[in-house]
Design an enzyme around this catalytic site. Structure first.
Site, PDB file in Angstrom:
ATOM      1  CD  GLU A 191       3.746  -5.203   3.048  1.00 32.64           C
ATOM      2  OE1 GLU A 191       3.147  -4.615   3.975  1.00 32.64           O
ATOM      3  OE2 GLU A 191       4.875  -4.867   2.644  1.00 32.64           O
ATOM      4  CE  LYS A 233       7.302   0.773   1.093  1.00 30.08           C
ATOM      5  NZ  LYS A 233       6.193   1.039   1.992  1.00 30.08           N
TER       6      LYS A 233
END
Length: 308
Positions: A186, A179
Site C-alpha cells: 500500500e 496484513k
C-alpha cells in the site's frame, strides 16, 4: 451468535455496526461511554460497563459457547495488557481474536502463551478502513482450523461476501504477517500515485486537469484501483491541496515490512523507499539537508540558502 468487541474506535465501532446489522449479537465495551450508548441506541448493541461485565454477558443463556472476545486496540501495550486482563475471565477452549495491527512476532508469542492456558488465539489482519462498514472488510485470518471455524459466522458478515474477501491464510501470526506486507505494498502504491500526479502537475505548459485525468485512468487503465478511486474523488474538490501540511505519518507496519525484507534478504526497494519518503516528510528539523548544503558549499563553493 454472540461475541464481545473490546475497543469501539473507528474500525471497532463500525465492525460492531456491521455485525449487528448482519444478525450477530455484539456485546461492546470501550473506555469512552458515548460510543457505547450510541451503538446501543442505533444498532441494538449490548453495552457493558467494564471488560468483566462484557465477558459476563457472554455467559448468558443466549450466548454461544465457546466465548469469543474480539480485541480492537492499538498494537503493543494496549493489546498486550488487555489480553492479560481477559485471560482469567475465560475458560479453556474460549477464543481471543486480535483484529488490530499487531506485530506478527508478538502474535506468535501470544499464541504460544495462550495455548498453554488452553485458550485459542486468532489474528485477523483487517483492511477496509472507514469504508468497511458499507463495503465489508478484507480479512487475513491466522489460527488453527478449529478456532477459525468457530469465528466463521462473524467473518462472513464482516467480509464483502460470505465467500469473498476473507480466508484462513495460515497458523497464528499468518494473518498479521500478510496484513503487514499488504500495508507495505500500500505504501508503494500510494507513493507511485503521489509522484506521478506531482510530475504531471509540474508540467505547467500542458495544464492537465488532474481530476479529469484520474477519472480517465479509473476506466480501463492497468492502474485502476480503489486507491485511484479515492484519489480521483478527492482531486475533484481540491487539486492544489494548500490546506494540507506536507506531512505523512506511518502506522508502523511499513517499518516492520522493511525489517522483514532485510531479515529475509529479499529486495524490496519500492516499499522501503516509500517508507523513507514518509520519514522525510516528518523531518521538521531538516538536519540532513542542512548538512548536505554545507558540504556542497565546502567542496564546490555553491551558495547556501539561508533559513527564514
Amino acid at each position: 451468535m454472540r461475541l464481545a468487541i473490546i475497543g469501539l474506535g473507528k474500525m471497532g465501532g463500525n465492525m460492531a455496526r456491521r455485525l449487528c446489522r448482519g444478525g450477530i449479537e455484539v456485546v461492546g465495551y470501550n473506555r469512552s461511554k458515548d460510543i457505547i450508548n450510541t451503538l446501543s441506541k442505533e444498532e441494538g448493541m449490548i453495552g457493558s460497563e467494564s471488560v468483566v461485565d462484557a465477558i459476563q454477558q457472554l455467559r448468558s443463556p443466549e450466548a454461544s459457547s465457546p466465548k469469543v472476545v474480539w480485541i480492537m486496540l492499538p498494537d503493543g501495550n494496549p493489546t498486550e495488557n488487555m489480553i492479560n486482563d481477559v485471560i482469567p475471565l475465560l475458560d479453556k477452549g474460549d477464543v481471543i481474536v486480535d483484529g488490530g495491527n499487531s506485530n506478527y512476532h508478538d502474535t506468535q508469542r501470544r499464541g504460544s502463551f495462550l495455548a498453554e492456558q488452553g485458550i485459542r488465539y486468532i489474528d485477523v489482519g483487517t483492511s477496509g478502513g472507514v469504508w468497511g462498514l458499507d463495503n465489508g472488510y478484507c480479512m487475513m485470518v491466522g489460527g488453527d482450523k478449529e478456532a477459525v471455524s468457530i469465528l466463521e459466522p462473524v467473518l462472513k458478515v464482516l467480509a464483502p461476501g460470505a465467500q469473498a474477501g476473507w480466508a484462513h491464510v495460515g497458523p497464528v501470526g499468518a494473518g498479521h504477517f500478510t496484513k503487514m506486507v499488504h500495508n507495505g505494498i500500500e505504501y508503494g502504491m500510494m507513493q507511485a500515485f503521489a509522484e506521478g500526479f506531482a510530475l504531471i502537475r509540474g508540467k505547467k505548459e500542458f495544464d492537465v486537469d488532474l481530476a479529469e485525468l484520474a477519472e480517465i485512468w479509473r476506466h480501463g487503465s492497468v492502474v485502476r484501483s480503489w486507491l485511484l478511486d479515492l484519489t480521483a474523488e478527492s482531486l475533484k474538490t481540491d487539486q492544489n491541496l494548500e490546506d494540507i501540511a506536507p506531512y505523512v505519518s506511518d502506522s508502523g507496519e511499513g517499518r516492520w515490512t522493511a525489517i522483514e525484507a532485510i531479515d529475509q534478504g529479499v529486495a524490496s526497494p519500492v516499499m522501503t523507499l516509500a517508507l523513507l519518503m514518509r520519514f522525510t516528510s516528518q523531518d521538521k528539523e531538516g538536519y540532513t539537508n542542512r548538512l548536505l548544503s554545507m558540504m556542497r558549499n565546502a567542496f564546490g563553493g555553491h551558495a547556501i540558502q539561508k533559513s527564514k
